[in-house]
Design an enzyme around this catalytic site. Structure first.
Site, PDB file in Angstrom:
ATOM      1  N   GLY A  11       0.820  -1.219   0.000  1.00  0.00           N
ATOM      2  CA  GLY A  11       0.000   0.000   0.000  1.00  0.00           C
ATOM      3  C   GLY A  11       0.849   1.263   0.000  1.00  0.00           C
ATOM      4  O   GLY A  11       2.067   1.218  -0.208  1.00  0.00           O
ATOM      5  N   GLN A  12       0.184   2.391   0.262  1.00  0.00           N
ATOM      6  CA  GLN A  12       0.872   3.685   0.190  1.00  0.00           C
ATOM      7  C   GLN A  12       2.082   3.729   1.129  1.00  0.00           C
ATOM      8  O   GLN A  12       3.169   4.128   0.727  1.00  0.00           O
ATOM      9  CB  GLN A  12      -0.096   4.828   0.539  1.00  0.00           C
ATOM     10  CG  GLN A  12       0.508   6.207   0.338  1.00  0.00           C
ATOM     11  CD  GLN A  12      -0.252   7.334   1.052  1.00  0.00           C
ATOM     12  OE1 GLN A  12      -1.088   7.080   1.916  1.00  0.00           O
ATOM     13  NE2 GLN A  12       0.044   8.566   0.701  1.00  0.00           N
ATOM     14  N   ASN A  53      -2.676 -13.291   3.814  1.00  0.00           N
ATOM     15  CA  ASN A  53      -3.985 -12.700   4.062  1.00  0.00           C
ATOM     16  C   ASN A  53      -4.026 -12.449   5.565  1.00  0.00           C
ATOM     17  O   ASN A  53      -4.032 -13.400   6.355  1.00  0.00           O
ATOM     18  CB  ASN A  53      -5.083 -13.681   3.618  1.00  0.00           C
ATOM     19  CG  ASN A  53      -6.467 -13.140   3.931  1.00  0.00           C
ATOM     20  OD1 ASN A  53      -6.620 -12.230   4.748  1.00  0.00           O
ATOM     21  ND2 ASN A  53      -7.476 -13.710   3.289  1.00  0.00           N
ATOM     22  N   TYR A 142     -13.810   3.672  10.811  1.00  0.00           N
ATOM     23  CA  TYR A 142     -12.343   3.710  10.781  1.00  0.00           C
ATOM     24  C   TYR A 142     -11.800   4.227  12.114  1.00  0.00           C
ATOM     25  O   TYR A 142     -10.894   3.639  12.712  1.00  0.00           O
ATOM     26  CB  TYR A 142     -11.916   4.624   9.637  1.00  0.00           C
ATOM     27  CG  TYR A 142     -10.436   4.819   9.458  1.00  0.00           C
ATOM     28  CD1 TYR A 142      -9.622   3.789   9.016  1.00  0.00           C
ATOM     29  CD2 TYR A 142      -9.852   6.071   9.684  1.00  0.00           C
ATOM     30  CE1 TYR A 142      -8.255   3.990   8.817  1.00  0.00           C
ATOM     31  CE2 TYR A 142      -8.500   6.278   9.482  1.00  0.00           C
ATOM     32  CZ  TYR A 142      -7.710   5.238   9.045  1.00  0.00           C
ATOM     33  OH  TYR A 142      -6.361   5.436   8.844  1.00  0.00           O
TER      34      TYR A 142
HETATM   35  C1  AKB Z   1      -7.644   8.773   5.804  1.00  0.00           C
HETATM   36  O1  AKB Z   1      -7.885   9.881   5.301  1.00  0.00           O
HETATM   37  O2  AKB Z   1      -8.511   7.916   6.024  1.00  0.00           O
HETATM   38  C2  AKB Z   1      -6.222   8.479   6.240  1.00  0.00           C
HETATM   39  C3  AKB Z   1      -5.984   8.873   7.638  1.00  0.00           C
HETATM   40  C4  AKB Z   1      -5.810  10.290   7.993  1.00  0.00           C
HETATM   41  O3  AKB Z   1      -5.931   8.037   8.500  1.00  0.00           O
HETATM   42  N1  AKB Z   1      -5.311   9.139   5.358  1.00  0.00           N
END
Ligand code: AKB
Length: 315
Positions: A11-12, A53, A142
């Site tokens: 990933g990034q 995974n 998140y």
């Molecule tokens: C997002 O924007 O979800 C991420 C973060 C700030 O955790 N780049």
């Protein structure tokens, strides 16, 4: 010498962290766990790789055993905006990979780095100079996974002596691998448009400030926290870190110094805007500075110059 496994290395962050870690600890001491394509160019020739995974604990344990790993970087996550659209996926991936890494680390005596985020804060958090220890009531899936990650990581340290450490990353700006599904992604995408000579449609309103960081500083943070003297750490999961805070207009002006004809318009994405509105304007990262010497090197001007130089070479 550390023996490192990166889970989610394509990933990034992972695609650049693997290069930096190999330059420090040696090519064969850093094993890149991969699962989701696309894979960075030259990925399979750059050093040891293993398909993992992260939701299958035996695959993580197998790699840890085979390569005698002592440090795990768990970079697996579904970013904020995508997780709002696919909450079950955001939860399963974020928490599943975290718990698997922690359990393997407990059994095989590994240290673990799992990034937290400015997303671990919410609307009731103080917005300016957000303290290290403050209200954390995020209103996104998140963010909830990130708060849980901080708490569970501290729990594994206190209860099982697993050496867990982490930082709360701001939006990370980089030129090698694009982020995907994040609220701060606009601050990367705008550079690609400017260098391509195309206009940019910004999804975030002017006046919306968020913490940001250029990738080289983010890599420094992830490496230095894992090298820090544990005796000096009052906190562990997770440290506020930042290097700049701007809104879209400030970033636009900075890029226009290089591309005076560059045009930006606004088409607000209500989901991303509501997430951005719930996050701090600027973190106070003095604990990281005091406890392990955190010191960013790139401000907005330096980052803009370097991003444009690198993307010009790439395009
Ligand atoms: C997002 O924007 O979800 C991420 C973060 C700030 O955790 N780049």
């Amino acid at each position: 010498m550390k023996r490192i496994l990166i889970v989610g290395s394509t990933g990034q962050i992972g695609s650049e962290l693997s290069i930096r870690l190999r330059s420090i600890y040696g090519r064969d001491n850093v094993v890149c766990g991969f699962y989701t394509p696309p894979y960075p160019e030259g990925f399979f020739d750059a050093g040891p790789t293993v398909e993992i995974n992260a939701l299958h604990i035996e695959q993580i344990a197998g790699a840890v055993k085979e390569y005698k790993i002592d440090t795990i970087y768990n970079l697996v996550a579904i970013l904020s905006a995508t997780a709002e659209n696919y909450p079950q996926l955001g939860w399963d991936v974020g928490i599943g990979s975290l718990m698997n890494c922690l359990d393997v680390a407990r059994e095989y005596h590994c240290a673990v780095f799992t990034p937290s985020s400015i997303g671990a804060f919410g609307p009731s958090t103080p917005k300016d100079n957000t303290p290290q220890d403050t209200i954390q009531r995020p209103n996104t899936v998140y963010g909830i996974t990130k708060v849980l990650g901080e708490l569970v990581s501290d729990y594994y340290y206190n209860r099982w002596k697993v050496d867990t450490r982490s930082v709360r990353f701001p939006g990370i700006i980089s030129y090698m691998t694009l982020p995907g599904g994040g609220t701060t992604d606009y601050a990367v995408e705008i550079f690609y448009k400017a260098v391509q000579g195309k206009p940019f449609v910004c999804p975030i309103k002017p006046g919306t400030f968020m913490d940001m960081m250029y990738m080289p500083d983010a890599l420094d943070a992830a490496i230095h926290i894992m090298e820090a003297d544990p005796a000096k750490l009052v906190h562990r999961n997770s440290f506020n870190v930042t290097s700049m805070s701007f809104d879209p207009e400030i970033l636009y002006k900075s890029i226009k110094q290089y591309y005076p004809d560059f045009k930006m318009t606004y088409e607000i994405d209500p989901l991303k805007q509501s997430i951005a509105d719930s996050w701090p304007n600027r973190l106070d990262d003095s604990c990281a500075r005091e406890e392990w010497g955190w010191q960013p090197h790139y401000d907005l001007e330096q980052m803009t110059k370097d991003m444009i130089e690198k993307l010009r070479v790439k395009s």
